[in-house]
Design a protein around this motif. Structure first.
Motif, mmCIF file in Angstrom:
data_model
loop_
_atom_site.group_PDB
_atom_site.id
_atom_site.type_symbol
_atom_site.label_atom_id
_atom_site.label_comp_id
_atom_site.label_asym_id
_atom_site.label_seq_id
_atom_site.Cartn_x
_atom_site.Cartn_y
_atom_site.Cartn_z
ATOM 1 N N UNK A 34 0.848 -1.184 0.000
ATOM 2 C CA UNK A 34 0.000 0.000 0.000
ATOM 3 C C UNK A 34 0.888 1.240 0.000
ATOM 4 N N UNK A 35 0.737 2.057 -1.045
ATOM 5 C CA UNK A 35 1.524 3.287 -1.075
ATOM 6 C C UNK A 35 2.012 3.689 -2.435
ATOM 7 N N UNK A 36 1.407 3.132 -3.506
ATOM 8 C CA UNK A 36 1.691 3.669 -4.820
ATOM 9 C C UNK A 36 1.173 5.090 -4.902
ATOM 10 N N UNK A 84 -1.404 -1.223 -4.182
ATOM 11 C CA UNK A 84 -2.560 -0.353 -4.035
ATOM 12 C C UNK A 84 -2.085 1.096 -4.019
ATOM 13 N N UNK A 85 -2.484 1.898 -5.000
ATOM 14 C CA UNK A 85 -1.996 3.284 -5.071
ATOM 15 C C UNK A 85 -2.699 4.186 -4.081
ATOM 16 N N UNK A 86 -1.925 5.008 -3.396
ATOM 17 C CA UNK A 86 -2.483 6.025 -2.510
ATOM 18 C C UNK A 86 -1.387 6.995 -2.127
ATOM 19 N N UNK A 87 -1.766 8.204 -1.817
ATOM 20 C CA UNK A 87 -0.834 9.134 -1.204
ATOM 21 C C UNK A 87 -0.542 8.664 0.219
ATOM 22 N N UNK A 88 0.554 9.184 0.776
ATOM 23 C CA UNK A 88 1.024 8.674 2.066
ATOM 24 C C UNK A 88 0.389 9.428 3.228
ATOM 25 N N UNK A 89 -0.913 9.277 3.389
ATOM 26 C CA UNK A 89 -1.561 9.809 4.585
ATOM 27 C C UNK A 89 -2.713 8.895 4.970
ATOM 28 N N UNK A 90 -3.173 9.042 6.195
ATOM 29 C CA UNK A 90 -4.158 8.108 6.730
ATOM 30 C C UNK A 90 -5.509 8.227 6.050
ATOM 31 N N UNK A 91 -5.934 9.435 5.711
ATOM 32 C CA UNK A 91 -7.253 9.628 5.110
ATOM 33 C C UNK A 91 -7.325 8.954 3.744
ATOM 34 N N UNK A 92 -6.341 9.218 2.884
ATOM 35 C CA UNK A 92 -6.368 8.640 1.536
ATOM 36 C C UNK A 92 -6.103 7.142 1.565
ATOM 37 N N UNK A 93 -5.294 6.683 2.518
ATOM 38 C CA UNK A 93 -5.054 5.239 2.624
ATOM 39 C C UNK A 93 -6.330 4.506 3.011
ATOM 40 N N UNK A 94 -7.084 5.080 3.929
ATOM 41 C CA UNK A 94 -8.363 4.473 4.311
ATOM 42 C C UNK A 94 -9.302 4.386 3.105
ATOM 43 N N UNK A 98 -8.411 4.282 -0.019
ATOM 44 C CA UNK A 98 -7.866 3.322 -0.986
ATOM 45 C C UNK A 98 -8.231 1.891 -0.615
ATOM 46 N N UNK A 99 -8.221 1.580 0.680
ATOM 47 C CA UNK A 99 -8.606 0.237 1.118
ATOM 48 C C UNK A 99 -10.037 -0.064 0.706
ATOM 49 N N UNK A 100 -10.920 0.901 0.875
ATOM 50 C CA UNK A 100 -12.312 0.700 0.467
ATOM 51 C C UNK A 100 -12.465 0.651 -1.048
#
Length: 348
Positions: free
Chosen positions: A190-192, A233-243, A245-247
């Motif tokens: 997680x972190x693309x 899984x692509x996401x910016x490196x913060x908690x809001x966007x990571x959450x 991305x999981x969904x």
């Protein structure tokens, strides 16, 4: 020894004009200022850090008879745990060495970075600690008028500036190996950065994200896993966007038995996102982070992570910078990789 007069002759201007440009004053025509900076760059001229502006600031920051030097810290963001913790540690380390710290937030924006170097660092600071993400080493050198500079976590090979790096490649490699050794066989990353990019292409990039991906790739290839089959899984490196991305990638997430997150803050959002999906950590999916920030030990579940020696990063950055301030000789640049260990906790 090169002087302002030498630079002025090279640029075809007066020494006073050179002084105004190199001190960041804006009363010089842009074309002239550019010519002066290029001349200073060619002659490898470094503005004397005991300049009037720096001395004035020292006077204003004297306390109980003690005079402080000043260093600039330009860091990518201050509203996230890792950079804010690092900034605090750098400030503490600098104060112990007799320096105060002017902290600026770049927001990973080239215009902000240029402005910080030209306006803040050149006006007030003896040296700069800089988490560059958009500017080349040559541009940093030119904009800072060859002031002493230390880069944080920027490993581009053309750099001729002292650098302190997090152990991105080896740390990520050992994270994958740790999860594999614990029996996980369907490990996602997680972190693309974002949609539309091929996160598996890592060979020619030297920023932190790609170096961590390269470490993952090396681990998977040594374990006999086809890198192109690894879910990223692509996401910016913060908690809001990571959450989020999981969904968004719920089906991909559910196919994994472990998720390696590129930062601890990303992992916080992932754990919250897994809760949204009705999945438990580590019972359904193990989660592992990277950074070792303080709050990773107190969340529930506590986060297993690649724990970087963040105090070492801060101390080495300050020490290298002050060495350059005290000794302006043209010695070879230093490149230091911080220590780390795998901190095993509840999440994996």
């Amino acid at each position: 020894m090169v002087t302002m007069k030498d630079v002025g002759r090279e640029a075809g201007v007066s020494a006073m004009t050179v002084s105004n440009v190199l001190r960041g004053n804006d009363n010089v025509a842009p074309e002239t200022a550019k010519r002066v900076r290029e001349a200073a760059d060619r002659l490898h001229y470094r503005l004397n850090t005991t300049s009037l502006s720096a001395r004035s600031l020292r006077v204003s920051t004297s306390r109980r008879g003690r005079t402080f030097g000043t260093i600039g810290l330009a860091i990518f963001e201050l509203d996230r745990p890792y950079p804010s913790q690092l900034a605090s540690l750098i400030s503490q380390a600098a104060e112990k060495r007799g320096y105060q710290t002017v902290v600026q937030e770049t927001r990973i924006n080239a215009e902000n970075e240029r402005s910080i170097i030209e306006r803040v660092s050149n006006q007030f600071c003896d040296g700069l600690i800089f988490s560059s993400s958009r500017l080349s080493a040559a541009e940093i050198e030119q904009l800072s008028n060859h002031r002493p500079t230390v880069l944080l976590d920027d490993d581009r090979p053309q750099h001729d500036i002292d650098t302190i790096l997090t152990p991105s490649e080896i740390g990520a490699q050992q994270a994958i190996e740790y999860l594999w050794a614990s029996g996980k066989r369907h490990i996602g990353i997680v972190g693309g950065l974002g949609e539309g990019s091929d996160e598996h292409e890592t060979a020619d990039s030297y920023d932190t994200r790609h170096r961590r991906l390269m470490g993952c790739r090396k681990a998977f290839e040594e374990l006999g896993v086809d890198w192109w089959e690894v879910p990223i899984i692509p996401t910016l490196w913060n908690d809001v966007e990571a959450r989020e991305a999981v969904n968004r990638y719920a089906d991909v997430v559910r196919s994994c038995d472990a998720l390696f997150c590129m930062t601890d803050t990303t992992a916080f959002g992932v754990i919250r996102g897994l809760k949204d999906l009705g999945l438990s950590v580590p019972e359904d999916i193990a989660v592992m982070g990277f950074d070792g920030i303080e709050m990773s030990a107190t969340m529930v579940p506590s986060l297993t992570t690649v724990a970087v020696d963040i105090p070492m990063v801060a101390q080495k950055a300050v020490d290298m910078l002050i060495e350059r301030i005290d000794d302006e000789s043209d010695r070879e640049r230093q490149r230091i990789v911080a220590d780390f260990h795998i901190e095993r906790r509840e999440s994996a």
